[in-house]
Write a protein that holds these residues in place. Structure first.
Motif, PDB file in Angstrom:
ATOM      1  N   LEU A  82      36.531  46.402  41.132  1.00 24.52           N
ATOM      2  CA  LEU A  82      36.028  47.579  40.458  1.00 24.52           C
ATOM      3  C   LEU A  82      35.268  47.151  39.249  1.00 24.52           C
ATOM      4  CD1 LEU A  82      39.605  49.238  40.000  1.00 24.52           C
ATOM      5  CD2 LEU A  82      38.033  49.511  41.869  1.00 24.52           C
ATOM      6  N   GLY A  83      34.786  46.062  39.241  1.00 21.79           N
ATOM      7  CA  GLY A  83      33.739  45.428  38.118  1.00 21.79           C
ATOM      8  C   GLY A  83      34.630  44.661  37.181  1.00 21.79           C
ATOM      9  N   LYS A  84      33.915  44.099  36.226  1.00 20.36           N
ATOM     10  CA  LYS A  84      34.511  43.065  35.316  1.00 20.36           C
ATOM     11  C   LYS A  84      34.907  43.846  34.260  1.00 20.36           C
ATOM     12  CE  LYS A  84      32.530  39.047  37.089  1.00 20.36           C
ATOM     13  NZ  LYS A  84      31.459  37.718  37.302  1.00 20.36           N
ATOM     14  N   ASP A  85      34.776  45.278  33.992  1.00 13.35           N
ATOM     15  CA  ASP A  85      35.352  45.943  32.905  1.00 13.35           C
ATOM     16  C   ASP A  85      36.679  46.527  33.495  1.00 13.35           C
ATOM     17  OD1 ASP A  85      33.987  47.369  35.058  1.00 13.35           O
ATOM     18  OD2 ASP A  85      33.862  49.219  33.663  1.00 13.35           O
ATOM     19  N   PHE A  86      37.113  45.873  34.657  1.00 13.92           N
ATOM     20  CA  PHE A  86      38.487  46.122  35.122  1.00 13.92           C
ATOM     21  C   PHE A  86      39.180  44.863  35.280  1.00 13.92           C
ATOM     22  CE2 PHE A  86      36.694  50.130  36.131  1.00 13.92           C
ATOM     23  CZ  PHE A  86      37.807  51.150  36.243  1.00 13.92           C
ATOM     24  N   PRO A  87      40.433  44.880  35.288  1.00 13.02           N
ATOM     25  CA  PRO A  87      41.280  43.491  35.440  1.00 13.02           C
ATOM     26  C   PRO A  87      40.989  42.828  37.137  1.00 13.02           C
ATOM     27  CG  PRO A  87      42.765  45.094  34.761  1.00 13.02           C
ATOM     28  CD  PRO A  87      41.470  45.851  35.041  1.00 13.02           C
ATOM     29  N   LYS A  88      41.366  41.863  37.190  1.00 14.56           N
ATOM     30  CA  LYS A  88      41.045  41.026  38.639  1.00 14.56           C
ATOM     31  C   LYS A  88      42.149  41.845  39.574  1.00 14.56           C
ATOM     32  CE  LYS A  88      39.771  36.335  37.935  1.00 14.56           C
ATOM     33  NZ  LYS A  88      40.151  34.846  38.291  1.00 14.56           N
TER      34      LYS A  88
END
Length: 231
Positions: free
Chosen positions: A66-72
């Motif tokens: 989801l992108g690096k503004d979301f958690p792994k």
């Protein structure tokens, strides 16, 4: 893996019981130093549930779909943001290959040529408030009630097994196949539907329904599983 017996049109084959997980794919990356295409491009396909629109999300990849503004994504969830080319590379490393259209559908039909139910688990997608898979509830693309408990991917196998012991054969994530689309010859077919599938719009988790994308495309709702010939 699950053995699918020889049918009228197919030789017997083995198919992965489960989708390839984030943990599985990480082992592949660590062993081979493979670089997935989303990482090469620097972005990948992202669906914004707030706007109902698709775009390329900078930094989205198999660890951060989801992108690096979301958690792994947790290790026990299906790996996504893997292109068809990435999936082929993983399968080759694992001594497998991607399933054909006919193989996937036979496995979804629990190995029965004459299977006539809508889904791998039967005729209905919800019973007594309990959902049979991870898919969209509400009105796609802007209203999702999340009654099944998951806005995005769910843990592999969370919704149980089919009659022959397979998991996530409908919903959770679309799954890459070996076959090209006849309608869009430059794209590879996908099966099984995903958490973004509303049956009023695409009904992707119904047996036989498909999607497709070009081989280099990485998307946050597409993963895969492998097969190999039975010997």
């Amino acid at each position: 893996m699950v053995l699918i017996p020889k049918s009228e049109n197919l030789e017997s084959f083995w198919i992965d019981k489960n989708l390839v997980t984030v943990s599985d794919f990480r082992k592949f990356i660590q062993k081979t130093k493979f670089k997935a295409e989303a990482e090469k491009f620097g972005d990948a396909g992202f669906f914004d549930i707030k706007t109902g629109l698709w775009s390329l999300k900078k930094g989205a990849n198999w660890e951060y779909p989801l992108g690096k503004d979301f958690p792994k994504t947790p290790d026990n969830h299906p790996v996504t943001q893997v292109s068809w080319n990435d999936a082929v590379a993983y399968c080759k490393w694992a001594g497998k290959r991607l399933p054909t259209k006919d193989e996937y559908e036979l496995a979804a039909k629990n190995g029965e040529d004459e299977y006539d139910k809508l889904y791998s688990w039967g005729e209905i997608d919800e019973e007594n408030g309990k959902y049979k898979g991870n898919f969209w509830q509400g009105s796609f693309p802007l209203v999702n009630t999340v009654k099944d408990g998951f806005q995005y991917t769910s843990p592999v196998g969370y919704f149980g097994k089919t009659e022959i012991g397979m998991t996530d054969m409908g919903g959770n994530v679309w799954q890459w196949s070996a076959d090209w689309s006849t309608e869009k010859p430059e794209e590879k077919l996908q099966f099984g539907g995903s958490y973004l599938c509303d049956k009023a719009v695409c009904h992707g988790y119904k047996i036989g329904n498909t999607a497709s994308s070009t081989p280099e495309t990485s998307l946050m709702h597409v993963g895969f599983r492998g097969v190999k010939e039975a010997k």
